[in-house]
Design a protein around this motif. Structure first.
Motif, PDB file in Angstrom:
ATOM      1  N   ASN A  13       0.842  -1.180   0.000  1.00 20.47           N
ATOM      2  CA  ASN A  13       0.000   0.000   0.000  1.00 20.47           C
ATOM      3  C   ASN A  13       0.885   1.241   0.000  1.00 20.47           C
ATOM      4  OD1 ASN A  13      -2.500  -1.225   0.027  1.00 20.47           O
ATOM      5  ND2 ASN A  13      -2.843  -0.948   2.225  1.00 20.47           N
ATOM      6  N   THR A  14       0.447   2.278  -0.716  1.00 23.09           N
ATOM      7  CA  THR A  14       0.963   3.622  -0.508  1.00 23.09           C
ATOM      8  C   THR A  14      -0.111   4.412   0.229  1.00 23.09           C
ATOM      9  OG1 THR A  14       0.075   4.557  -2.553  1.00 23.09           O
ATOM     10  CG2 THR A  14       2.223   3.443  -2.699  1.00 23.09           C
ATOM     11  N   ARG A  15       0.196   5.634   0.574  1.00 25.10           N
ATOM     12  CA  ARG A  15      -0.815   6.427   1.290  1.00 25.10           C
ATOM     13  C   ARG A  15      -1.984   6.808   0.379  1.00 25.10           C
ATOM     14  NH1 ARG A  15       2.495  10.858   3.798  1.00 25.10           N
ATOM     15  NH2 ARG A  15       4.015   9.175   3.734  1.00 25.10           N
ATOM     16  N   GLY A  16      -1.877   6.497  -0.901  1.00 26.87           N
ATOM     17  CA  GLY A  16      -2.989   6.718  -1.816  1.00 26.87           C
ATOM     18  C   GLY A  16      -3.867   5.506  -1.987  1.00 26.87           C
ATOM     19  N   HIS A  17      -3.773   4.532  -1.065  1.00 27.59           N
ATOM     20  CA  HIS A  17      -4.606   3.337  -1.234  1.00 27.59           C
ATOM     21  C   HIS A  17      -6.061   3.636  -0.893  1.00 27.59           C
ATOM     22  CE1 HIS A  17      -5.395   2.025   2.991  1.00 27.59           C
ATOM     23  NE2 HIS A  17      -4.167   2.448   3.270  1.00 27.59           N
ATOM     24  N   ASP A  18      -6.954   2.976  -1.607  1.00 27.46           N
ATOM     25  CA  ASP A  18      -8.395   3.171  -1.458  1.00 27.46           C
ATOM     26  C   ASP A  18      -8.750   4.637  -1.734  1.00 27.46           C
ATOM     27  OD1 ASP A  18      -9.344   0.409  -0.506  1.00 27.46           O
ATOM     28  OD2 ASP A  18      -7.645   0.830   0.812  1.00 27.46           O
ATOM     29  N   SER A  19     -10.017   4.981  -1.611  1.00 26.43           N
ATOM     30  CA  SER A  19     -10.426   6.351  -1.897  1.00 26.43           C
ATOM     31  C   SER A  19     -10.165   7.268  -0.708  1.00 26.43           C
ATOM     32  CB  SER A  19     -11.905   6.392  -2.285  1.00 26.43           C
ATOM     33  OG  SER A  19     -12.311   7.715  -2.584  1.00 26.43           O
ATOM     34  N   VAL A  20     -10.636   6.831   0.476  1.00 27.68           N
ATOM     35  CA  VAL A  20     -10.437   7.599   1.709  1.00 27.68           C
ATOM     36  C   VAL A  20     -10.222   6.624   2.845  1.00 27.68           C
ATOM     37  CG1 VAL A  20     -11.449   9.222   3.351  1.00 27.68           C
ATOM     38  CG2 VAL A  20     -11.937   9.486   0.915  1.00 27.68           C
ATOM     39  N   PHE A  21      -9.255   6.910   3.694  1.00 26.14           N
ATOM     40  CA  PHE A  21      -9.104   6.158   4.934  1.00 26.14           C
ATOM     41  C   PHE A  21      -8.512   7.086   5.988  1.00 26.14           C
ATOM     42  CE2 PHE A  21      -4.909   5.717   3.074  1.00 26.14           C
ATOM     43  CZ  PHE A  21      -4.033   5.699   4.158  1.00 26.14           C
ATOM     44  N   GLY A  22      -8.703   6.724   7.239  1.00 24.45           N
ATOM     45  CA  GLY A  22      -8.146   7.506   8.334  1.00 24.45           C
ATOM     46  C   GLY A  22      -7.018   6.750   8.998  1.00 24.45           C
ATOM     47  N   SER A  23      -5.952   7.462   9.370  1.00 25.38           N
ATOM     48  CA  SER A  23      -4.809   6.806   9.990  1.00 25.38           C
ATOM     49  C   SER A  23      -4.057   7.803  10.850  1.00 25.38           C
ATOM     50  CB  SER A  23      -3.871   6.229   8.925  1.00 25.38           C
ATOM     51  OG  SER A  23      -2.781   5.562   9.509  1.00 25.38           O
ATOM     52  N   MET A  24      -3.271   7.264  11.790  1.00 23.77           N
ATOM     53  CA  MET A  24      -2.380   8.101  12.576  1.00 23.77           C
ATOM     54  C   MET A  24      -1.065   8.268  11.818  1.00 23.77           C
ATOM     55  SD  MET A  24      -4.029   8.927  15.310  1.00 23.77           S
ATOM     56  CE  MET A  24      -2.696   9.582  16.344  1.00 23.77           C
ATOM     57  N   ILE A  38       7.565   4.777  -0.852  1.00 24.94           N
ATOM     58  CA  ILE A  38       8.455   3.821  -1.516  1.00 24.94           C
ATOM     59  C   ILE A  38       9.760   3.704  -0.748  1.00 24.94           C
ATOM     60  CG2 ILE A  38       9.688   3.291  -3.642  1.00 24.94           C
ATOM     61  CD1 ILE A  38       7.518   4.900  -5.135  1.00 24.94           C
ATOM     62  N   GLY A  39      10.268   4.821  -0.265  1.00 25.90           N
ATOM     63  CA  GLY A  39      11.503   4.782   0.512  1.00 25.90           C
ATOM     64  C   GLY A  39      11.387   3.894   1.736  1.00 25.90           C
ATOM     65  N   ALA A  40      10.226   3.949   2.403  1.00 27.61           N
ATOM     66  CA  ALA A  40      10.032   3.106   3.593  1.00 27.61           C
ATOM     67  C   ALA A  40      10.012   1.634   3.221  1.00 27.61           C
ATOM     68  CB  ALA A  40       8.730   3.494   4.292  1.00 27.61           C
ATOM     69  N   TRP A  41       9.396   1.291   2.083  1.00 25.38           N
ATOM     70  CA  TRP A  41       9.354  -0.110   1.664  1.00 25.38           C
ATOM     71  C   TRP A  41      10.735  -0.598   1.214  1.00 25.38           C
ATOM     72  CZ3 TRP A  41       5.958  -2.973   3.576  1.00 25.38           C
ATOM     73  CH2 TRP A  41       4.640  -2.555   3.751  1.00 25.38           C
ATOM     74  N   ILE A  42      11.503   0.273   0.597  1.00 26.94           N
ATOM     75  CA  ILE A  42      12.872  -0.104   0.228  1.00 26.94           C
ATOM     76  C   ILE A  42      13.696  -0.377   1.486  1.00 26.94           C
ATOM     77  CG2 ILE A  42      15.023   0.790  -0.770  1.00 26.94           C
ATOM     78  CD1 ILE A  42      13.274   2.230  -2.848  1.00 26.94           C
ATOM     79  N   GLU A  43      13.532   0.461   2.499  1.00 21.62           N
ATOM     80  CA  GLU A  43      14.241   0.231   3.759  1.00 21.62           C
ATOM     81  C   GLU A  43      13.810  -1.083   4.391  1.00 21.62           C
ATOM     82  OE1 GLU A  43      13.574   3.641   6.185  1.00 21.62           O
ATOM     83  OE2 GLU A  43      14.695   4.990   4.856  1.00 21.62           O
ATOM     84  N   PHE A  44      12.524  -1.404   4.291  1.00 17.48           N
ATOM     85  CA  PHE A  44      12.049  -2.686   4.824  1.00 17.48           C
ATOM     86  C   PHE A  44      12.752  -3.848   4.127  1.00 17.48           C
ATOM     87  CE2 PHE A  44       9.322  -6.349   4.099  1.00 17.48           C
ATOM     88  CZ  PHE A  44       9.066  -6.768   5.395  1.00 17.48           C
ATOM     89  N   LEU A  45      12.794  -3.815   2.794  1.00 15.52           N
ATOM     90  CA  LEU A  45      13.445  -4.904   2.064  1.00 15.52           C
ATOM     91  C   LEU A  45      14.940  -4.955   2.359  1.00 15.52           C
ATOM     92  CD1 LEU A  45      11.657  -4.786  -1.405  1.00 15.52           C
ATOM     93  CD2 LEU A  45      11.538  -6.618   0.292  1.00 15.52           C
ATOM     94  N   ALA A  46      15.560  -3.797   2.502  1.00 19.94           N
ATOM     95  CA  ALA A  46      16.987  -3.775   2.844  1.00 19.94           C
ATOM     96  C   ALA A  46      17.219  -4.438   4.194  1.00 19.94           C
ATOM     97  CB  ALA A  46      17.501  -2.343   2.850  1.00 19.94           C
ATOM     98  N   SER A  47      16.278  -4.254   5.118  1.00 22.00           N
ATOM     99  CA  SER A  47      16.418  -4.889   6.434  1.00 22.00           C
ATOM    100  C   SER A  47      16.295  -6.400   6.347  1.00 22.00           C
ATOM    101  CB  SER A  47      15.361  -4.351   7.403  1.00 22.00           C
ATOM    102  OG  SER A  47      14.061  -4.858   7.103  1.00 22.00           O
ATOM    103  N   ARG A  48      15.701  -6.892   5.253  1.00 16.89           N
ATOM    104  CA  ARG A  48      15.581  -8.329   5.006  1.00 16.89           C
ATOM    105  C   ARG A  48      16.736  -8.839   4.124  1.00 16.89           C
ATOM    106  NH1 ARG A  48      10.512 -10.818   5.948  1.00 16.89           N
ATOM    107  NH2 ARG A  48       9.479  -9.695   7.653  1.00 16.89           N
ATOM    108  N   GLY A  49      17.701  -7.981   3.828  1.00 15.64           N
ATOM    109  CA  GLY A  49      18.872  -8.405   3.080  1.00 15.64           C
ATOM    110  C   GLY A  49      18.795  -8.219   1.573  1.00 15.64           C
TER     111      GLY A  49
END
Length: 292
Positions: free
Chosen positions: A71-82, A104-115
């Motif tokens: 998901n990116t922050r543009g997922h779905d039409s409207v949602f609420g989040s902290m 995308i940067g956060a997901w790249i960091e996640f994958l980098a943490s998995r090697g």
């Protein structure tokens, strides 16, 4: 197929969710090989209902890639989040496309943490724009290739000179008036390029005269090989947003790093043509892995 539900947090404190599937072969890839793919959904999509890449995922696994649908922050039409300690409304109606760089940067960091040190970004529609736009501006060292499936031309000048210019101008004028009245964060229903619920400021940011997200403005700045795919039906019937884009993309500088595949009989969602998309993407990735 075993799926791991995963999450990450962006630098501005937003939690995003995704699903990770491991490659068909459990052996570790060679150090210089692509090892993972990030799949980015289009407008108002999400990682669990978007189906455009259903046929692509197993082909990526066969190539030895872990596949992360996100998901990116543009997922779905409207949602609420902290986001941090602030409650926010997000989704396609409220997003600013430039913020995809955080997601995308956060997901790249996640994958980098998995090697995973060599990643391919694969996006569809607005997700394709995000993949190309994000990497052209951020130049993430882990990203070794980009696949952009059906990114439209988001061009104010092209829209103003199209057959539907009056519909576009009506929506743009409404958005500009709302911003002038201090109501830029309020929602309205834009009529062009399709009916969409969006903030007035967001409409101007996405479709306005700055043309920040016009694929022809930044495709040449990608620092890695890139494949752009289009369906033949969307090129002939998708209006100015798609007309002549393959030729325009290949006419940009650094075309030796860029490939375009037109998939015969495919529409914007690759309905009934997912296997053709999967084959073209897999063949190109094999070529990229061999050359780079």
């Amino acid at each position: 197929m075993h799926v791991e539900l995963v999450r990450t947090t962006t630098r501005d404190g937003l939690r995003l969710d995704g699903a990770l599937v491991e490659p068909a072969d459990s052996r570790s890839p060679a150090p210089d090989s692509l090892s993972a793919a990030v799949l980015l959904h289009g407008v108002a999509g999400n990682f669990y209902t978007s189906s455009t890449f259903d046929a692509v995922i197993p082909r990526l696994q066969e190539l030895g890639l872990a596949v992360l649908s996100v998901n990116t922050r543009g997922h779905d039409s409207v949602f609420g989040s902290m986001a941090g300690n602030v409650r926010r409304r997000l989704g396609a109606a409220y997003e600013t496309v430039d913020d995809c760089r955080l997601d995308i940067g956060a997901w790249i960091e996640f994958l980098a943490s998995r090697g995973h040190e060599r990643i391919v970004l694969i996006g569809h529609s607005l997700g394709a724009i995000k993949a190309a736009y994000g990497h052209a501006h951020e130049k993430w060292p882990q990203v070794a290739a980009v696949v952009a499936s059906s990114p439209p031309r988001l061009s104010y000048s092209a829209f103003m000179n199209s057959a539907e210019s009056s519909v576009f101008w009506e929506s743009m004028s409404t958005a500009e008036q709302m911003v002038a009245e201090g109501r830029g964060d309020e929602l309205f229903t834009g009529k062009f390029p399709f009916p969409l619920l969006i903030t007035a400021a967001g409409y101007i940011d996405k479709y306005g005269p700055a043309e920040r997200y016009n694929i022809l403005r930044f495709a040449a700045d990608l620092p890695c090989p890139a494949l752009f795919t289009y369906g033949s039906k969307e090129l002939t019937g998708g209006g100015i947003a798609f007309a002549n884009l393959p030729e325009a993309l290949m006419g940009l500088p650094h075309s030796q790093r860029r490939s375009v595949a037109v998939i015969e009989g495919a529409d914007h969602l690759y309905t009934g043509a997912g296997h053709k998309l999967a084959a073209d993407v897999a063949d190109w990735l094999r070529l990229v892995s061999a050359e780079y």
